[in-house]
Design an enzyme around this catalytic site. Sequence first.
Site, PDB file in Angstrom:
ATOM      1  N   HIS A  65      54.307  33.878  18.740  1.00 37.04           N
ATOM      2  CA  HIS A  65      54.574  32.545  19.316  1.00 37.04           C
ATOM      3  C   HIS A  65      53.922  32.437  20.702  1.00 37.04           C
ATOM      4  CE1 HIS A  65      57.266  31.859  16.038  1.00 37.04           C
ATOM      5  NE2 HIS A  65      58.242  32.608  16.481  1.00 37.04           N
ATOM      6  N   SER A  85      56.184  29.581  -3.395  1.00 37.33           N
ATOM      7  CA  SER A  85      56.220  29.339  -1.950  1.00 37.33           C
ATOM      8  C   SER A  85      56.709  27.942  -1.587  1.00 37.33           C
ATOM      9  CB  SER A  85      54.823  29.537  -1.347  1.00 37.33           C
ATOM     10  OG  SER A  85      54.323  30.817  -1.684  1.00 37.33           O
ATOM     11  N   PHE A 110      59.411  25.176  -0.556  1.00 39.35           N
ATOM     12  CA  PHE A 110      60.562  25.335   0.333  1.00 39.35           C
ATOM     13  C   PHE A 110      61.802  25.715  -0.472  1.00 39.35           C
ATOM     14  CE2 PHE A 110      64.042  24.119   3.030  1.00 39.35           C
ATOM     15  CZ  PHE A 110      63.649  24.662   4.237  1.00 39.35           C
ATOM     16  N   ALA A 129      62.001  27.265  -3.378  1.00 43.80           N
ATOM     17  CA  ALA A 129      61.929  28.649  -3.876  1.00 43.80           C
ATOM     18  C   ALA A 129      62.279  29.636  -2.762  1.00 43.80           C
ATOM     19  CB  ALA A 129      60.534  28.934  -4.418  1.00 43.80           C
ATOM     20  N   MET A 130      61.804  29.335  -1.561  1.00 42.27           N
ATOM     21  CA  MET A 130      62.057  30.250  -0.445  1.00 42.27           C
ATOM     22  C   MET A 130      63.505  30.168   0.014  1.00 42.27           C
ATOM     23  SD  MET A 130      58.578  30.466   1.591  1.00 42.27           S
ATOM     24  CE  MET A 130      59.350  31.790   2.436  1.00 42.27           C
ATOM     25  N   ASN A 162      57.762  31.466   9.188  1.00 43.90           N
ATOM     26  CA  ASN A 162      58.293  32.292   8.093  1.00 43.90           C
ATOM     27  C   ASN A 162      57.695  31.884   6.749  1.00 43.90           C
ATOM     28  OD1 ASN A 162      60.422  34.245   9.086  1.00 43.90           O
ATOM     29  ND2 ASN A 162      60.987  32.370  10.159  1.00 43.90           N
ATOM     30  N   TRP A 163      57.408  30.611   6.626  1.00 39.08           N
ATOM     31  CA  TRP A 163      56.771  30.086   5.417  1.00 39.08           C
ATOM     32  C   TRP A 163      55.365  30.678   5.269  1.00 39.08           C
ATOM     33  CZ3 TRP A 163      55.608  24.126   4.679  1.00 39.08           C
ATOM     34  CH2 TRP A 163      55.408  23.858   3.317  1.00 39.08           C
ATOM     35  N   CYS A 197      57.809  26.057  13.575  1.00 41.67           N
ATOM     36  CA  CYS A 197      56.676  25.309  12.999  1.00 41.67           C
ATOM     37  C   CYS A 197      56.310  25.808  11.609  1.00 41.67           C
ATOM     38  CB  CYS A 197      55.456  25.415  13.914  1.00 41.67           C
ATOM     39  SG  CYS A 197      55.559  24.385  15.376  1.00 41.67           S
ATOM     40  N   GLY A 198      57.137  26.688  11.038  1.00 47.15           N
ATOM     41  CA  GLY A 198      56.853  27.163   9.681  1.00 47.15           C
ATOM     42  C   GLY A 198      56.301  28.570   9.618  1.00 47.15           C
TER      43      GLY A 198
END
Length: 303
Positions: free
Chosen positions: A118, A237, A239, A241-242, A69-70, A66-67
């Site tokens: 999680h 930040s 997507f 760039a990451m 790591n972002w 669901c993101g």
Amino acid sequence: MADKSKFIEYIDETLGKSKETALSHLFFTYQGIPYPVTMCTSETFQALDNFEARSDDIVLASYPKCGSNWILHIVSELIFAVSKKKYDYPEFPVLECGDSEKYQRMKQFPSPRILATHLHYDKLPGSIFKNKAKILVIFRNPKDVAVSFFHFHNDVPNIPSYGSWDEFFRQFMKGQVSWGSYFDFAINWNMHLDDENVKLILYEDLKENLAAGIKQIADFFGFSLTGEQIQTISAQSTFQAMQAKSQETHGAVGPFLFRKGEIGDWKNLFSETQSREMEEKFKEYLAGTSLGARLKYESHCQP
């Protein structure tokens, strides 16, 4: 970004274990929920009950894919903007993953500590609530989650693969995947989204307006940033760039963690029947709930 050597070390170790693990042996069940044997142990869960949270711990809760790591990246950038110190990951940041001694070591870590998880709300250690640590909950529409989860299993070398998308979809709908059912996770968290120390953020909203999302996260955790700082973090930040730095930040698994990051990628795999099945399930669990409304199923999950 932070020096991720410990982070990468843990991922490499997990991939090594995964190599020797067949899909049929990947899960063990703890208190009714399946977890991957390569990352979690019942000893760790037992030790987690006595984990001592601090009031300034930053808790980031999400179902897998669901993101998380972002959001981890965004929050470590926020800490850097405020303190000028790179956030170091002395342990793998997912709270329930690792050995049972981990929580003793974590007592030595400087504040604020980032605790990703999680776990269902009611499976978190009680000290998080007792000490009123703030919890940011990240959700994403269930169709894109399922597709992202499938690709993660089937694209990452060494992780046990599913025979087909149809096979994975069946297991996902039954909740027979790592960390169990998306829908059980959703209804469990739905009951607490309006609690004082809890804030919900949507993956899709971040994609739509990253700077606004970063500002909301900063405000929630009490980081005071200028508009310029928010824009800088936003630019670092995206997507893209990451994804570009993923090998450096997450090692071998990086390019797979940041695969596409699109909204609507589910259209490439879902059949009409599967779409109907997912819709039924969504209605059964989340119709009429606050989370159900906020997930905007009609916008993100209708063909």
